[in-house]
Design an enzyme around this catalytic site. Structure first.
Site, short mmCIF file in Angstrom:
data_model
loop_
_atom_site.label_atom_id
_atom_site.label_comp_id
_atom_site.label_asym_id
_atom_site.label_seq_id
_atom_site.Cartn_x
_atom_site.Cartn_y
_atom_site.Cartn_z
N PRO A 133 -3.67 -29.10 35.93
CA PRO A 133 -3.31 -30.20 35.65
C PRO A 133 -1.50 -29.91 35.32
O PRO A 133 -0.98 -29.20 34.14
CB PRO A 133 -3.65 -30.24 34.25
CG PRO A 133 -4.73 -29.01 34.00
CD PRO A 133 -4.64 -28.61 35.53
N CYS A 134 -0.72 -29.73 36.54
CA CYS A 134 0.16 -28.99 35.82
C CYS A 134 1.39 -30.28 35.61
O CYS A 134 2.19 -30.33 35.22
CB CYS A 134 0.67 -29.37 37.92
SG CYS A 134 1.14 -29.94 39.21
N HIS A 135 0.29 -31.73 35.59
CA HIS A 135 0.81 -32.66 34.60
C HIS A 135 1.45 -32.02 33.26
O HIS A 135 2.26 -32.93 32.62
CB HIS A 135 0.59 -34.02 35.11
CG HIS A 135 -0.88 -33.94 34.44
ND1 HIS A 135 -1.53 -33.62 34.94
CD2 HIS A 135 -1.42 -33.99 33.20
CE1 HIS A 135 -3.11 -33.89 34.57
NE2 HIS A 135 -3.28 -34.15 33.12
#
Length: 192
Positions: free
Chosen positions: A157-159
């Site tokens: 989850p780089c968001h």
């Protein structure tokens, strides 16, 4: 390419390709647009929003790292991913259990593992993520680079990584998708 007696070049190409493990790709629907997913026998190695130039870059990197060819089709890991993504977007899944294939440098993989350990909906700055992997905040730029090379959107989850001033910054899938993913996860977190 050299061929044996009575053998056509296309026959040789087929036998070489048959010896290589494929990356099986399929398109998956989501409320944020179509996703392109890829899997090998070991797990999912690609999940990216369709129509982005990043997909070609990912394939250029994945094929030689995995020694694989790319084919369209169905795969058990993709079926499981599809179910988990449906649950994620419905608000019932907050953690993914589909096996992943992460192919990066040791530094990139440390960043990606740290991202996976963060709770759903919790954001961190690049500097905070650098400290979480035992680096100083000077490594924040390198952490940002590792995020940019993430081939597993949503699953890694780089968001959830934001600027040090707590604003939304950079996301390969577009800032509007980053905003929507964080809103979805914040709703999920309030329900848990």
């Amino acid at each position: 390419m050299q061929t044996g007696p009575g053998e056509k070049a296309s026959d040789t190409m087929t036998s070489i390709a048959a010896d290589r493990e494929p990356i099986v790709i399929a398109e998956l629907s989501s409320p944020l647009g179509t996703l392109v997913a890829g899997a090998t026998r070991d797990g999912v190695c690609l999940l990216e929003f369709a129509g982005l130039h990043r997909i070609d870059d990912h394939f250029r990197t994945l094929r030689p790292r995995l020694g694989a060819i790319v084919v369209r089709g169905d795969h058990t890991h993709l079926a499981r991913l599809r179910e988990e993504l449906d649950g994620y977007f419905a608000g019932t899944v907050t953690a993914f259990t589909t096996p992943l294939v992460m192919t990066g440098t040791p530094f990139e993989e440390r960043v990606w593992w740290a991202l996976r350990r963060g709770p759903c909906g919790e954001t961190r700055s690049y500097g905070e993520l650098a400290r979480a992997i035992g680096e100083s905040t000077v490594a924040a730029r390198a952490v940002g680079g590792a995020n940019g090379r993430n081939r597993l959107a949503i699953l890694i989850p780089c968001h959830r990584v934001i600027g040090k001033d707590r604003t939304l910054v950079g996301y390969g899938g577009g800032l509007w998708r980053k905003q929507r993913l964080l809103e979805l996860e914040n709703r999920q977190r309030r329900l848990v």
